[in-house]
Design a protein around this motif. Structure first.
Motif, mmCIF file in Angstrom:
data_model
loop_
_atom_site.group_PDB
_atom_site.id
_atom_site.type_symbol
_atom_site.label_atom_id
_atom_site.label_comp_id
_atom_site.label_asym_id
_atom_site.label_seq_id
_atom_site.Cartn_x
_atom_site.Cartn_y
_atom_site.Cartn_z
ATOM 1 N N GLY A 2 0.805 -1.211 0.000
ATOM 2 C CA GLY A 2 0.000 0.000 0.000
ATOM 3 C C GLY A 2 0.836 1.258 0.000
ATOM 4 O O GLY A 2 0.498 2.246 -0.670
ATOM 5 N N SER A 3 1.959 1.254 0.724
ATOM 6 C CA SER A 3 2.833 2.428 0.763
ATOM 7 C C SER A 3 3.504 2.664 -0.590
ATOM 8 O O SER A 3 3.730 3.815 -0.989
ATOM 9 C CB SER A 3 3.890 2.255 1.849
ATOM 10 N N VAL A 4 3.821 1.590 -1.302
ATOM 11 C CA VAL A 4 4.395 1.730 -2.645
ATOM 12 C C VAL A 4 3.380 2.378 -3.585
ATOM 13 O O VAL A 4 3.723 3.280 -4.365
ATOM 14 C CB VAL A 4 4.830 0.350 -3.189
ATOM 15 N N ILE A 5 2.136 1.943 -3.506
ATOM 16 C CA ILE A 5 1.080 2.558 -4.315
ATOM 17 C C ILE A 5 0.878 4.007 -3.898
ATOM 18 O O ILE A 5 0.639 4.877 -4.737
ATOM 19 C CB ILE A 5 -0.223 1.747 -4.184
ATOM 20 N N GLY A 6 0.991 4.277 -2.590
ATOM 21 C CA GLY A 6 0.887 5.655 -2.127
ATOM 22 C C GLY A 6 1.995 6.532 -2.677
ATOM 23 O O GLY A 6 1.773 7.712 -2.982
ATOM 24 N N SER A 7 3.200 5.966 -2.818
ATOM 25 C CA SER A 7 4.300 6.712 -3.415
ATOM 26 C C SER A 7 3.995 7.068 -4.868
ATOM 27 O O SER A 7 4.250 8.201 -5.317
ATOM 28 C CB SER A 7 5.587 5.891 -3.327
ATOM 29 N N PHE A 8 3.437 6.106 -5.599
ATOM 30 C CA PHE A 8 3.040 6.385 -6.979
ATOM 31 C C PHE A 8 1.887 7.384 -7.028
ATOM 32 O O PHE A 8 1.789 8.206 -7.940
ATOM 33 C CB PHE A 8 2.646 5.088 -7.676
ATOM 34 N N TYR A 14 0.696 15.088 -8.388
ATOM 35 C CA TYR A 14 1.500 16.230 -8.856
ATOM 36 C C TYR A 14 1.473 16.376 -10.372
ATOM 37 O O TYR A 14 1.307 17.486 -10.896
ATOM 38 C CB TYR A 14 2.946 16.064 -8.365
ATOM 39 N N ARG A 15 1.609 15.264 -11.098
ATOM 40 C CA ARG A 15 1.823 15.362 -12.536
ATOM 41 C C ARG A 15 0.545 15.381 -13.368
ATOM 42 O O ARG A 15 0.462 16.106 -14.360
ATOM 43 C CB ARG A 15 2.705 14.198 -13.011
ATOM 44 N N MET A 16 -0.440 14.571 -12.989
ATOM 45 C CA MET A 16 -1.604 14.418 -13.862
ATOM 46 C C MET A 16 -2.373 15.720 -14.078
ATOM 47 O O MET A 16 -2.776 16.015 -15.213
ATOM 48 C CB MET A 16 -2.524 13.322 -13.314
ATOM 49 N N ILE A 22 3.003 10.381 -16.238
ATOM 50 C CA ILE A 22 3.140 9.914 -14.856
ATOM 51 C C ILE A 22 4.194 8.819 -14.706
ATOM 52 O O ILE A 22 4.515 8.418 -13.577
ATOM 53 C CB ILE A 22 1.793 9.400 -14.313
ATOM 54 N N SER A 23 4.735 8.337 -15.822
ATOM 55 C CA SER A 23 5.746 7.279 -15.756
ATOM 56 C C SER A 23 7.150 7.775 -16.097
ATOM 57 O O SER A 23 8.141 7.195 -15.649
ATOM 58 C CB SER A 23 5.377 6.124 -16.690
#
Length: 356
Positions: A2-8, A14-16, A22-23
């Motif tokens: 979940g924290s990894v998904i939160g990082s993404f 910010y970007r979208m 986003i990649s």
């Protein structure tokens, strides 16, 4: 996980809205544009090791990044515990599994709950990202909402287990023990791929009531947009998504609780700081959604232990109360705007007099 998904999710937030990819490119410091090393990009831990500053230029890194990562990771963990590990103990309407814990997981009796976990988690991260985007004063990107809508309709139409609460529920006296037993034998632990009439009805009713609740929730600015409002553009879309994913019963309950929470917040935060002033209504929607996904059994009113008339009265009261509560919230919000602007102007004038 979940924290990894939160990082993404931080990258998406910010970007979208800026229309960026986003990649690509790799995450970097916005000041010195130095790419962030892998060891510094670890969720939560990376920010702590860097002490909240860029390794190269020492520019402070917002504490919001680890907060989003921690919040997403914590929600994923809690949802797995209360949904999958418990055997569906907190789901509304659906009878829980006979066994809980690791035993039922090893026996393969939780495929339907695992699918629900993924389905609900996706809805949560989309609404969480939307709330942060609106907090930043930006508009929610259409593609973020459209993709969530398409996935919700597509997956929900072909996997009946993703909608444990049907659109039409009989009272408890009309449900026989045989029907309950057949329901358990058919549903527990399995996924049935295919289109069913009841599932389509549930999606249609959810979509319809999502639109109704969305309109009632955002009516103060829906037909007369205002520059200052706790209801930024496309807030109603979030409630439409909730209706598609959770069904009409839960979107009505969520809309009522979110409107009530928003009013309580506006009443209690008069005279507070600018941070509280610009907290959007979507923050309350995602907060109630979190509780709804974790403890939906206790927050959703179903016609199981009351008469049809009582159920209609309670549901009707919730629907009627939504525009009343949000209208009061908008009125209080607008009354606070002149006071805030006056206080800001006084502080500016004082600072100028001290400077000169």
């Amino acid at each position: 996980m979940g924290s990894v998904i939160g990082s993404f999710l931080n990258v998406v937030i910010y970007r979208m809205p800026l229309g960026l990819n986003i990649s690509k490119p790799k995450s970097r410091c916005p000041v010195c544009e130095t790419p962030i090393q892998t060891r510094d990009n670890l969720p939560i831990l990376g920010w702590l090791l860097l002490r909240g500053k860029c390794r190269t230029c020492q520019t402070p890194i917002s504490v919001r990044y680890p907060i989003v990562e921690a919040l997403t990771g914590l929600f994923f963990l809690l949802l797995y515990i209360v949904l999958v590990h418990s055997g569906g103990q907190f789901l509304p309407y659906r009878p829980p599994n006979r066994f809980g814990g690791s035993y039922q997981i090893l026996e393969g009796r939780t495929w339907d709950l695992i699918a629900l976990d993924v389905y609900y988690s996706y809805l949560f991260i989309v609404l969480l990202a939307s709330a942060y985007i609106q907090y930043d004063g930006q508009s929610i990107p259409r593609r973020l909402l459209i993709w969530c809508f398409i996935i919700g309709l597509g997956a929900g139409a072909f996997i009946p287990e993703l909608h444990p609460v049907p659109a039409l529920i009989s009272t408890q006296s009309e449900v026989s023990s045989t029907a309950v037993l057949l329901n358990e034998l058919y549903y527990y632990g399995t996924l049935h791929i295919g289109v069913e009439i009841e599932t389509i009805k549930t999606l249609v009713w959810g979509l319809l009531y999502g639109v109704i609740v969305g309109v009632l929730f955002c009516w103060p600015v829906l037909f007369k947009p205002q520059s200052a409002s706790p209801f930024p553009p496309r807030t109603s879309w979030l409630l439409i998504l909730v209706g598609v994913y959770l069904g009409w019963q839960q979107v009505v309950a969520l809309g009522f609780l979110a409107a009530f929470s928003l009013l309580c917040f506006e009443l209690s935060s008069r005279g507070n700081r600018q941070f509280l002033l610009r907290l959007p209504a979507s923050a309350f929607i995602v907060s109630i959604l979190m509780l709804q996904l974790l403890f939906g059994k206790y927050l959703t009113i179903l016609p199981l232990h009351m008469s049809n008339l009582s159920y209609l009265l309670v549901t009707g009261f919730q629907i009627v109360a939504i525009p009343v509560l949000t209208g009061m919230s908008q009125s209080i919000y607008l009354k606070r705007i002149p006071q805030t602007k006056t206080q800001d102007q006084i502080s500016i004038d004082e600072s100028r007099s001290i400077t000169f």
